[in-house]
Design a protein around this motif. Sequence first.
Motif, PDB file in Angstrom:
ATOM      1  N   ILE A  88       0.844  -1.207   0.000  1.00  0.00           N
ATOM      2  CA  ILE A  88       0.000   0.000   0.000  1.00  0.00           C
ATOM      3  C   ILE A  88       0.873   1.249   0.000  1.00  0.00           C
ATOM      4  N   HIS A  89       1.904   1.258   0.852  1.00  0.00           N
ATOM      5  CA  HIS A  89       2.818   2.408   0.902  1.00  0.00           C
ATOM      6  C   HIS A  89       3.513   2.610  -0.435  1.00  0.00           C
ATOM      7  N   ASN A  90       3.881   1.503  -1.081  1.00  0.00           N
ATOM      8  CA  ASN A  90       4.610   1.566  -2.348  1.00  0.00           C
ATOM      9  C   ASN A  90       3.726   2.106  -3.463  1.00  0.00           C
ATOM     10  N   ILE A  91       2.491   1.615  -3.517  1.00  0.00           N
ATOM     11  CA  ILE A  91       1.599   2.040  -4.602  1.00  0.00           C
ATOM     12  C   ILE A  91       1.231   3.510  -4.455  1.00  0.00           C
ATOM     13  N   LEU A  92       0.929   3.944  -3.229  1.00  0.00           N
ATOM     14  CA  LEU A  92       0.463   5.318  -3.017  1.00  0.00           C
ATOM     15  C   LEU A  92       1.603   6.285  -2.725  1.00  0.00           C
ATOM     16  N   GLY A  93       2.784   5.761  -2.440  1.00  0.00           N
ATOM     17  CA  GLY A  93       3.907   6.632  -2.122  1.00  0.00           C
ATOM     18  C   GLY A  93       3.702   7.390  -0.829  1.00  0.00           C
ATOM     19  N   ASP A  94       3.021   6.771   0.109  1.00  0.00           N
ATOM     20  CA  ASP A  94       2.710   7.432   1.385  1.00  0.00           C
ATOM     21  C   ASP A  94       2.818   6.382   2.486  1.00  0.00           C
ATOM     22  N   ASP A  95       3.785   6.598   3.388  1.00  0.00           N
ATOM     23  CA  ASP A  95       3.969   5.623   4.466  1.00  0.00           C
ATOM     24  C   ASP A  95       3.246   6.021   5.756  1.00  0.00           C
ATOM     25  N   SER A  96       2.331   6.982   5.666  1.00  0.00           N
ATOM     26  CA  SER A  96       1.571   7.400   6.862  1.00  0.00           C
ATOM     27  C   SER A  96       0.322   6.546   7.091  1.00  0.00           C
ATOM     28  N   ILE A  97       0.036   5.677   6.159  1.00  0.00           N
ATOM     29  CA  ILE A  97      -1.166   4.834   6.298  1.00  0.00           C
ATOM     30  C   ILE A  97      -0.884   3.768   7.359  1.00  0.00           C
ATOM     31  N   LYS A  98      -1.720   3.755   8.403  1.00  0.00           N
ATOM     32  CA  LYS A  98      -1.457   2.919   9.576  1.00  0.00           C
ATOM     33  C   LYS A  98      -2.348   1.675   9.577  1.00  0.00           C
ATOM     34  N   LEU A  99      -1.758   0.621  10.118  1.00  0.00           N
ATOM     35  CA  LEU A  99      -2.522  -0.613  10.344  1.00  0.00           C
ATOM     36  C   LEU A  99      -3.318  -0.467  11.643  1.00  0.00           C
ATOM     37  N   SER A 100      -4.610  -0.752  11.591  1.00  0.00           N
ATOM     38  CA  SER A 100      -5.445  -0.685  12.800  1.00  0.00           C
ATOM     39  C   SER A 100      -5.348  -1.990  13.598  1.00  0.00           C
ATOM     40  N   HIS A 101      -5.657  -3.113  12.961  1.00  0.00           N
ATOM     41  CA  HIS A 101      -5.602  -4.402  13.658  1.00  0.00           C
ATOM     42  C   HIS A 101      -5.763  -5.528  12.650  1.00  0.00           C
ATOM     43  N   TYR A 102      -5.497  -6.759  13.114  1.00  0.00           N
ATOM     44  CA  TYR A 102      -5.771  -7.948  12.312  1.00  0.00           C
ATOM     45  C   TYR A 102      -6.060  -9.111  13.267  1.00  0.00           C
ATOM     46  N   VAL A 103      -6.952 -10.014  12.842  1.00  0.00           N
ATOM     47  CA  VAL A 103      -7.381 -11.150  13.675  1.00  0.00           C
ATOM     48  C   VAL A 103      -7.542 -12.380  12.786  1.00  0.00           C
ATOM     49  N   ILE A 104      -7.482 -13.558  13.416  1.00  0.00           N
ATOM     50  CA  ILE A 104      -7.708 -14.825  12.708  1.00  0.00           C
ATOM     51  C   ILE A 104      -8.943 -15.487  13.316  1.00  0.00           C
ATOM     52  N   HIS A 105      -9.868 -15.915  12.458  1.00  0.00           N
ATOM     53  CA  HIS A 105     -11.107 -16.568  12.897  1.00  0.00           C
ATOM     54  C   HIS A 105     -11.062 -18.054  12.543  1.00  0.00           C
ATOM     55  N   TYR A 106     -11.389 -18.875  13.549  1.00  0.00           N
ATOM     56  CA  TYR A 106     -11.489 -20.325  13.342  1.00  0.00           C
ATOM     57  C   TYR A 106     -12.930 -20.830  13.483  1.00  0.00           C
ATOM     58  N   ASP A 107     -13.879 -19.948  13.762  1.00  0.00           N
ATOM     59  CA  ASP A 107     -15.230 -20.387  14.108  1.00  0.00           C
ATOM     60  C   ASP A 107     -16.214 -20.299  12.938  1.00  0.00           C
ATOM     61  N   GLU A 108     -15.688 -20.273  11.705  1.00  0.00           N
ATOM     62  CA  GLU A 108     -16.570 -20.275  10.541  1.00  0.00           C
ATOM     63  C   GLU A 108     -16.219 -21.462   9.640  1.00  0.00           C
TER      64      GLU A 108
END
Length: 493
Positions: free
Chosen positions: A125-145
């Motif tokens: 994302i940073h490479n395509i937009l040329g902007d490294d200010s874009i922050k990751l909020s969170h990520y999770v893994i689901h096993y219940d589906e």
Amino acid sequence: MNQRKKVQVRFQTTCRTIQSINHDFRIAKPNYLRDNMHHNKFYNIYFGYDPKQLKQKAKKSFDEYNQLYKNKHHRNLQKGKQSDHLTGVITLSPIVNEWLEQGKVTKEQLEKSFADSIPLIQDKIHNILGDDSIKLSHYVIHYDEKTPHMHFTFNNHTKNGEAVWYNLRKSGRLSEFQDIVASTFKDIGLERGDRKSTTKHLSVRQMHEEEIKQLKKDIQDHIKKLQAQKKKIKKTVEDKKQLKSELDSIDISIKKARVELKSESLTLESLTKEKEELETTINIIKEDKPIIDIKQIKIYDTDKIVEECITTKLGFTKVDEDRLKQYLNFYAKHLHKYNEFTNSINGLNHPQDLLLENKKLIEENRTHLKQQEHIDTYYVTKRRYNKLIGENKSLQEQLQQEQILSKKFNVKIEQSKAYFGMNKKLREEVNDLKLKLHNLDIIQEEYKRMDEAFTKISKYLKCEDDLDVIISKISKYTGSEEKKGKINHNKLK
């Protein structure tokens, strides 16, 4: 048929940031969760994120995006339409479920592939937009589906206040994300998803809707199978019930037959036993019996017994003497009968003769018992009479005591009446004394008033406070002592 072994990543924006966080962290549980598959036993992985802090950061990020947007476009973002959340999901083919169950792929390997994808996606994302200010909020893994998958979220604005998702689509480089994600899952045997030209990609919502439809279809098929099994079981149960009723009727018949057989055997046994007893009795009767020899009892003279009782001075009265004679005569008669019976019995050896004699004795014994009852009744009545006499005496004594107490009570009543009369007289005298005392108080008040008057007069006349002195003084003003009662007021003035 070869199963698909694919991995793919999809992006979308959402204006429902809070709902998205609630979904990712299972604060609000959806209705398509499962618990019947092998991987469902694993817990979801949240990587230590706190949903409360994420919601606060999301609000802060939206305010920041709104300020940048306002500076650029001179208006605020439209809540509910313009979003500051770019969400993504990495999905796997269902064959991964079999690999996990069979042990071909471990849970740790799968989680490593998921986690390795996130920094690559962020760098892209940073490479395509040329902007490294874009922050990751969170990520999770689901096993219940249905299959294990990962959700991730980035801020949807650049440092210039532009939308990240809009610029990514505009760049035409979204397929590069499929390549980098496939590279992280290559080690566990998954390949890149199909190209856009040949595959129709579904959104996360559409994917869940498809899963729900498939799940409903599976449930309906399962219900049909269960209904068919239910019919078979019902028929089998009915057959078993019919068979059971037949077996029960057979058991009842067998029980009845056993009871009848047992009763018949008991009857036969009792008859056989009775027959044996009768035969034994007959044999005994047929045998010769020894001659019966019973000794007689000596009978004493009644008059002699009574005479001895009187001579020994046992305290018998005439009535007691008569009763004693009657009692002794009764027993003497009874003994005579007994001696006669012994005479008749001695020499007999046949049971039938003994039975006849026994019947006679039973009849005589009944008569004697009645006579004995009359005698016992007399003595019981006499004892009761003596007891009643004693009770009567005690009652008479109590009555006399009560009469004495009653007389004393009457005397007390008379005394009380006399006291009441005296009390009345005393009350009248007390009232007279009270009246006299009242009059005395009035006289004392009058005397006091007169004394005060004399004092005032003595002061006025300037003389002693004495009656004679006052009268002499007054007489000077009146002119003579004969007219003491008449005062010349003019002279006094």
